[in-house]
Design a protein around this motif. Sequence first.
Motif, mmCIF file in Angstrom:
data_model
loop_
_atom_site.group_PDB
_atom_site.id
_atom_site.type_symbol
_atom_site.label_atom_id
_atom_site.label_comp_id
_atom_site.label_asym_id
_atom_site.label_seq_id
_atom_site.Cartn_x
_atom_site.Cartn_y
_atom_site.Cartn_z
ATOM 1 N N ALA A 1 0.822 -1.209 0.000
ATOM 2 C CA ALA A 1 0.000 0.000 0.000
ATOM 3 C C ALA A 1 0.852 1.254 0.000
ATOM 4 O O ALA A 1 0.531 2.251 -0.662
ATOM 5 N N GLN A 2 1.984 1.212 0.734
ATOM 6 C CA GLN A 2 2.840 2.387 0.834
ATOM 7 C C GLN A 2 3.902 2.427 -0.263
ATOM 8 O O GLN A 2 4.684 3.372 -0.326
ATOM 9 N N VAL A 3 3.952 1.400 -1.101
ATOM 10 C CA VAL A 3 4.726 1.486 -2.340
ATOM 11 C C VAL A 3 3.872 2.172 -3.409
ATOM 12 O O VAL A 3 4.373 2.953 -4.219
ATOM 13 N N VAL A 4 2.578 1.898 -3.381
ATOM 14 C CA VAL A 4 1.663 2.457 -4.373
ATOM 15 C C VAL A 4 1.541 3.974 -4.219
ATOM 16 O O VAL A 4 1.470 4.700 -5.222
ATOM 17 N N VAL A 5 1.515 4.478 -2.983
ATOM 18 C CA VAL A 5 1.311 5.917 -2.769
ATOM 19 C C VAL A 5 2.410 6.752 -3.427
ATOM 20 O O VAL A 5 2.113 7.648 -4.229
ATOM 21 N N PRO A 6 3.715 6.510 -3.157
ATOM 22 C CA PRO A 6 4.742 7.291 -3.854
ATOM 23 C C PRO A 6 4.815 6.964 -5.346
ATOM 24 O O PRO A 6 5.234 7.814 -6.136
ATOM 25 N N TRP A 7 4.433 5.766 -5.718
ATOM 26 C CA TRP A 7 4.389 5.396 -7.142
ATOM 27 C C TRP A 7 3.383 6.294 -7.865
ATOM 28 O O TRP A 7 3.676 6.838 -8.933
ATOM 29 N N ALA A 8 2.204 6.459 -7.275
ATOM 30 C CA ALA A 8 1.195 7.333 -7.868
ATOM 31 C C ALA A 8 1.696 8.768 -7.943
ATOM 32 O O ALA A 8 1.485 9.462 -8.944
ATOM 33 N N ALA A 9 2.379 9.227 -6.890
ATOM 34 C CA ALA A 9 2.903 10.590 -6.884
ATOM 35 C C ALA A 9 3.965 10.772 -7.960
ATOM 36 O O ALA A 9 4.064 11.834 -8.586
ATOM 37 N N ALA A 10 4.770 9.735 -8.196
ATOM 38 C CA ALA A 10 5.873 9.836 -9.153
ATOM 39 C C ALA A 10 5.391 9.913 -10.592
ATOM 40 O O ALA A 10 5.996 10.590 -11.418
ATOM 41 N N VAL A 11 4.301 9.229 -10.909
ATOM 42 C CA VAL A 11 3.837 9.185 -12.298
ATOM 43 C C VAL A 11 2.743 10.210 -12.584
ATOM 44 O O VAL A 11 2.321 10.361 -13.729
ATOM 45 N N ALA A 12 2.288 10.924 -11.548
ATOM 46 C CA ALA A 12 1.268 11.951 -11.744
ATOM 47 C C ALA A 12 1.911 13.243 -12.228
ATOM 48 O O ALA A 12 3.061 13.542 -11.897
ATOM 49 N N SER A 13 1.179 14.006 -12.997
ATOM 50 C CA SER A 13 1.667 15.320 -13.411
ATOM 51 C C SER A 13 1.604 16.261 -12.208
ATOM 52 O O SER A 13 0.771 16.083 -11.318
ATOM 53 N N PRO A 14 2.474 17.282 -12.153
ATOM 54 C CA PRO A 14 2.528 18.160 -10.975
ATOM 55 C C PRO A 14 1.186 18.775 -10.614
ATOM 56 O O PRO A 14 0.860 18.891 -9.432
ATOM 57 N N GLY A 15 0.398 19.170 -11.609
ATOM 58 C CA GLY A 15 -0.860 19.835 -11.326
ATOM 59 C C GLY A 15 -1.927 18.949 -10.728
ATOM 60 O O GLY A 15 -2.899 19.449 -10.155
ATOM 61 N N GLN A 16 -1.778 17.629 -10.851
ATOM 62 C CA GLN A 16 -2.795 16.715 -10.337
ATOM 63 C C GLN A 16 -2.271 15.833 -9.212
ATOM 64 O O GLN A 16 -2.977 14.971 -8.710
ATOM 65 N N ARG A 17 -1.028 16.076 -8.798
ATOM 66 C CA ARG A 17 -0.401 15.167 -7.841
ATOM 67 C C ARG A 17 -1.132 15.114 -6.500
ATOM 68 O O ARG A 17 -1.389 14.042 -5.957
ATOM 69 N N GLY A 18 -1.473 16.258 -5.945
ATOM 70 C CA GLY A 18 -2.160 16.268 -4.654
ATOM 71 C C GLY A 18 -3.492 15.548 -4.701
ATOM 72 O O GLY A 18 -3.827 14.771 -3.808
#
Length: 353
Positions: free
Chosen positions: A150-167
């Motif tokens: 679960a906590q591998v997925v969270v930074p993974w999502a942040a890494a592949v998201a564009s800056p404007g949609q990361r939050g």
Amino acid sequence: MSSSECAPSTSAGTSADDDRAAVPNGSELTQPGATKQPTKRLSRVVVLLFAITAGSSAGCLYYLQPLLHEVGNDFHISTAAAGLVVSITQVGYLIGLALVVPLGDFVNRRLLVGGLLVVSCAALVIAAFSPSYAVLMIMVFAVGISASAAQVVVPWAAAVASPGQRGAIVGTVMSGLLVGILFSRVFSGLVAQVGGWRTVLAVAAVVQIAMAAAVWWFAPRTPVNASSTSYPRVLSSIVTLIRSENVLRHRMLLGGLNMAAFSGMWTAIAFLLAGAHGSEYHFSDAAIGLFGLAGVAGALAAPRVGKLADRGYLRHTQYGVWAVELVGWALLYWGAHQVIVLIVALLVFDFGV
């Protein structure tokens, strides 16, 4: 929690001041295996996959929490020994956070998450057929380690998201994580009412292997960048980071307190609702599980919190939700004798978490 059960997703929600405090001299911090800044927006299907994967993995930590009285009766153990089932699962989760999650900077995250889901499936199957309390404890420890997916997925999502949609995306993934935790109690209560606690673990194993297949087929294939930093050096650097970074120590303290409050409250609630130690409540497994629904509405607020962080209101949001959680504690005191107050308390408390 952050979590959650729920480790806080600071990769998407740190303010500019926090970022400068966390990085010496205000320079950029390049993590091993970090991907380039993405320019393409993630599809809703991928975001949903991340959210469900985080939720199903984190939920494995809590399937047995509302059923501890049943586990105790099955193995003829005390309330304290039954409570240790949740504790040893959390110990495994802690080890996974410390040793497994950093691997996400060095190996293909799709393979890492898929492998952890397969391990989770195997451990759940063995736990479902465990002949003794000792075997169960070993297997739930393994489940805890694999739940770090679960906590591998969270930074993974942040890494592949564009800056404007990361939050917003990290908030959505955290919503999936929290809803998975909360619905795990509802799921386990309803299934246990029909087939007992062992059936709960068997069904959970099927869910995990299905998620492993979904991650393999649909998750983004992100490259792993070569790095001169080794895995052992990253682990050894953690002590240095904790000693030197005030922001990190602050977040660790808040995350630890939040996790302790969340786990302690829900473990105690399970015995309270089952009628242990003279409690006036005597609910069935299904009814106890349904109490998890009280917190789902609160978990759905996480994306909005992520958007507030994107707009620069991180500190105000933090203070606000901690105040809400303290109000929840006060209501929980009165809820020990009034079920309506208890439901409201759980709703407020989980909103704060």
